[in-house]
Design a protein around this motif. Sequence first.
Motif, PDB file in Angstrom:
ATOM      1  N   ILE A   1       0.851  -1.118   0.602  1.00 19.27           N
ATOM      2  CA  ILE A   1      -0.304   0.091   0.073  1.00 19.27           C
ATOM      3  C   ILE A   1       1.023   1.336   0.291  1.00 19.27           C
ATOM      4  N   ASN A   2       1.827   1.416   0.688  1.00 22.57           N
ATOM      5  CA  ASN A   2       2.661   2.856   0.940  1.00 22.57           C
ATOM      6  C   ASN A   2       3.906   2.600  -0.035  1.00 22.57           C
ATOM      7  N   SER A   3       4.344   1.519  -1.445  1.00 26.39           N
ATOM      8  CA  SER A   3       4.268   1.396  -2.568  1.00 26.39           C
ATOM      9  C   SER A   3       3.428   2.172  -3.021  1.00 26.39           C
ATOM     10  N   GLU A   4       2.272   1.943  -3.561  1.00 29.76           N
ATOM     11  CA  GLU A   4       1.327   2.901  -4.111  1.00 29.76           C
ATOM     12  C   GLU A   4       1.003   3.964  -3.835  1.00 29.76           C
ATOM     13  N   LEU A   5       1.017   4.367  -2.855  1.00 28.37           N
ATOM     14  CA  LEU A   5       0.890   6.057  -2.496  1.00 28.37           C
ATOM     15  C   LEU A   5       2.358   6.673  -2.562  1.00 28.37           C
ATOM     16  N   GLY A   6       3.320   5.854  -2.644  1.00 30.79           N
ATOM     17  CA  GLY A   6       4.777   6.916  -3.457  1.00 30.79           C
ATOM     18  C   GLY A   6       5.444   6.466  -2.235  1.00 30.79           C
ATOM     19  N   TYR A   7       5.520   6.057  -1.509  1.00 25.96           N
ATOM     20  CA  TYR A   7       6.517   6.162  -0.730  1.00 25.96           C
ATOM     21  C   TYR A   7       7.986   4.686  -0.662  1.00 25.96           C
TER      22      TYR A   7
ATOM     23  N   ARG B   1      20.607   1.157  15.707  1.00 23.21           N
ATOM     24  CA  ARG B   1      19.376   1.843  14.896  1.00 23.21           C
ATOM     25  C   ARG B   1      19.580   1.772  13.762  1.00 23.21           C
ATOM     26  N   LYS B   2      20.067   0.779  13.488  1.00 25.40           N
ATOM     27  CA  LYS B   2      20.542   0.945  11.657  1.00 25.40           C
ATOM     28  C   LYS B   2      19.259  -0.174  10.593  1.00 25.40           C
ATOM     29  N   HIS B   3      19.438  -1.214  11.849  1.00 26.10           N
ATOM     30  CA  HIS B   3      18.093  -2.274  11.778  1.00 26.10           C
ATOM     31  C   HIS B   3      18.008  -2.781  12.645  1.00 26.10           C
ATOM     32  N   CYS B   4      16.614  -3.683  11.846  1.00 25.31           N
ATOM     33  CA  CYS B   4      15.203  -3.966  12.719  1.00 25.31           C
ATOM     34  C   CYS B   4      14.198  -4.948  11.606  1.00 25.31           C
ATOM     35  N   LEU B   5      13.223  -5.685  11.734  1.00 26.21           N
ATOM     36  CA  LEU B   5      12.640  -7.297  11.331  1.00 26.21           C
ATOM     37  C   LEU B   5      11.311  -5.834  10.801  1.00 26.21           C
ATOM     38  N   CYS B   6      11.446  -4.228  10.740  1.00 30.76           N
ATOM     39  CA  CYS B   6      10.187  -3.215  10.155  1.00 30.76           C
ATOM     40  C   CYS B   6      11.155  -3.036   9.042  1.00 30.76           C
ATOM     41  N   THR B   7      10.553  -2.612   8.047  1.00 28.81           N
ATOM     42  CA  THR B   7      10.912  -2.011   6.346  1.00 28.81           C
ATOM     43  C   THR B   7      11.220  -0.853   6.967  1.00 28.81           C
ATOM     44  N   GLY B   8      11.497   0.191   6.935  1.00 29.01           N
ATOM     45  CA  GLY B   8      11.311   1.552   6.781  1.00 29.01           C
ATOM     46  C   GLY B   8      10.587   2.074   4.910  1.00 29.01           C
ATOM     47  N   MET B   9       9.928   3.256   5.573  1.00 30.57           N
ATOM     48  CA  MET B   9       9.963   3.052   4.008  1.00 30.57           C
ATOM     49  C   MET B   9       9.230   4.883   3.748  1.00 30.57           C
ATOM     50  N   LEU B  10       9.482   5.749   3.227  1.00 32.01           N
ATOM     51  CA  LEU B  10       9.550   7.345   2.898  1.00 32.01           C
ATOM     52  C   LEU B  10       9.067   7.748   1.736  1.00 32.01           C
TER      53      LEU B  10
ATOM     54  N   ASP C   1       9.068  11.191   0.202  1.00 28.83           N
ATOM     55  CA  ASP C   1       9.752  13.060  -0.137  1.00 28.83           C
ATOM     56  C   ASP C   1       8.813  13.663  -0.838  1.00 28.83           C
ATOM     57  N   PRO C   2       7.808  15.105  -0.605  1.00 28.13           N
ATOM     58  CA  PRO C   2       6.999  15.548  -1.442  1.00 28.13           C
ATOM     59  C   PRO C   2       7.994  15.876  -2.626  1.00 28.13           C
ATOM     60  N   LYS C   3       8.954  16.153  -2.329  1.00 20.40           N
ATOM     61  CA  LYS C   3       9.870  17.320  -3.427  1.00 20.40           C
ATOM     62  C   LYS C   3      10.244  15.806  -4.141  1.00 20.40           C
ATOM     63  N   TRP C   4       9.972  14.673  -4.354  1.00 18.41           N
ATOM     64  CA  TRP C   4       9.871  13.456  -5.402  1.00 18.41           C
ATOM     65  C   TRP C   4       8.776  13.851  -6.253  1.00 18.41           C
ATOM     66  N   GLU C   5       7.703  14.686  -6.197  1.00 19.68           N
ATOM     67  CA  GLU C   5       6.801  14.655  -6.878  1.00 19.68           C
ATOM     68  C   GLU C   5       7.036  15.424  -8.056  1.00 19.68           C
ATOM     69  N   LYS C   6       8.342  16.684  -7.927  1.00 20.47           N
ATOM     70  CA  LYS C   6       8.927  17.688  -8.692  1.00 20.47           C
ATOM     71  C   LYS C   6       9.837  16.442  -9.698  1.00 20.47           C
ATOM     72  N   GLU C   7       9.995  15.606  -9.080  1.00 17.41           N
ATOM     73  CA  GLU C   7      11.214  14.335 -10.257  1.00 17.41           C
ATOM     74  C   GLU C   7      10.640  13.454 -11.398  1.00 17.41           C
ATOM     75  N   LYS C   8       9.072  13.344 -10.700  1.00 17.52           N
ATOM     76  CA  LYS C   8       8.705  12.656 -11.537  1.00 17.52           C
ATOM     77  C   LYS C   8       8.654  12.600 -13.724  1.00 17.52           C
ATOM     78  N   PRO C   9       7.998  14.090 -13.607  1.00 14.70           N
ATOM     79  CA  PRO C   9       8.555  13.932 -15.049  1.00 14.70           C
ATOM     80  C   PRO C   9       9.274  13.586 -15.793  1.00 14.70           C
ATOM     81  N   ALA C  10      10.953  13.181 -14.812  1.00  5.70           N
ATOM     82  CA  ALA C  10      12.528  13.157 -14.963  1.00  5.70           C
ATOM     83  C   ALA C  10      12.815  12.006 -15.010  1.00  5.70           C
ATOM     84  N   GLU C  11      11.272  10.909 -14.254  1.00  2.98           N
ATOM     85  CA  GLU C  11      11.693   9.574 -14.177  1.00  2.98           C
ATOM     86  C   GLU C  11      12.084   9.342 -15.701  1.00  2.98           C
TER      87      GLU C  11
END
Length: 202
Positions: free
Chosen positions: A119-125, A157-166, A168-178
Amino acid sequence: MIATEEHLPYVDIILETIANAAKIRGTGIAKRSPDYVAMKMKEGKAIIALDGSEFAGFCYIESWGHDKFVANSGLIVVEKYRGHGLAKSIKKMAFDLSRKKFPDAKIFGLTTGLAVMKINSELGYRPVTFSELTDDEAFWKGCQSCVNYDILMRTNRKHCLCTGMLYDPKWEKEKPAETIEEPKKMSVFGRWLKFKQFVLRK
């Protein structure tokens, strides 16, 4: 819907449902007090799903690092309502609420759930290392109630069983260049999910 004070009677069942789901999965969870969840409702920072008057799902948002980061936490759907896209709807509404209240903040989450990762991936994380998440000590202190906290501490505090997902609003500006094609992106994400599933089953 966005939760308000009228939904305060649901606080106990929300926390009970979250705790029970964590036990069944055998994974950790950062515990929250009834007062904390109630506060989120009063602040208009929580999403609740109801079937009539019956509780069906929940999620809340919280800000960290002087509002530079926002987390969508406590996502839960009652078992009988799973498999119908409700979690995705709740997560999407929490995401939109986060963007509205904190338009410049990076939105992040920690999860062991493969469905939530998708779900996170579909939202842009995007999957990221923990170093890219907030360094707010108050956030990481919340992990102390998780059964996997010792792993987090042993790895500095570098690793755990959890996955960190992020997100960033700035990525919206990068979309046309992808230039990466969507099928290829999903293929990479699919491999990531398989890897996490392998780790969690060990």
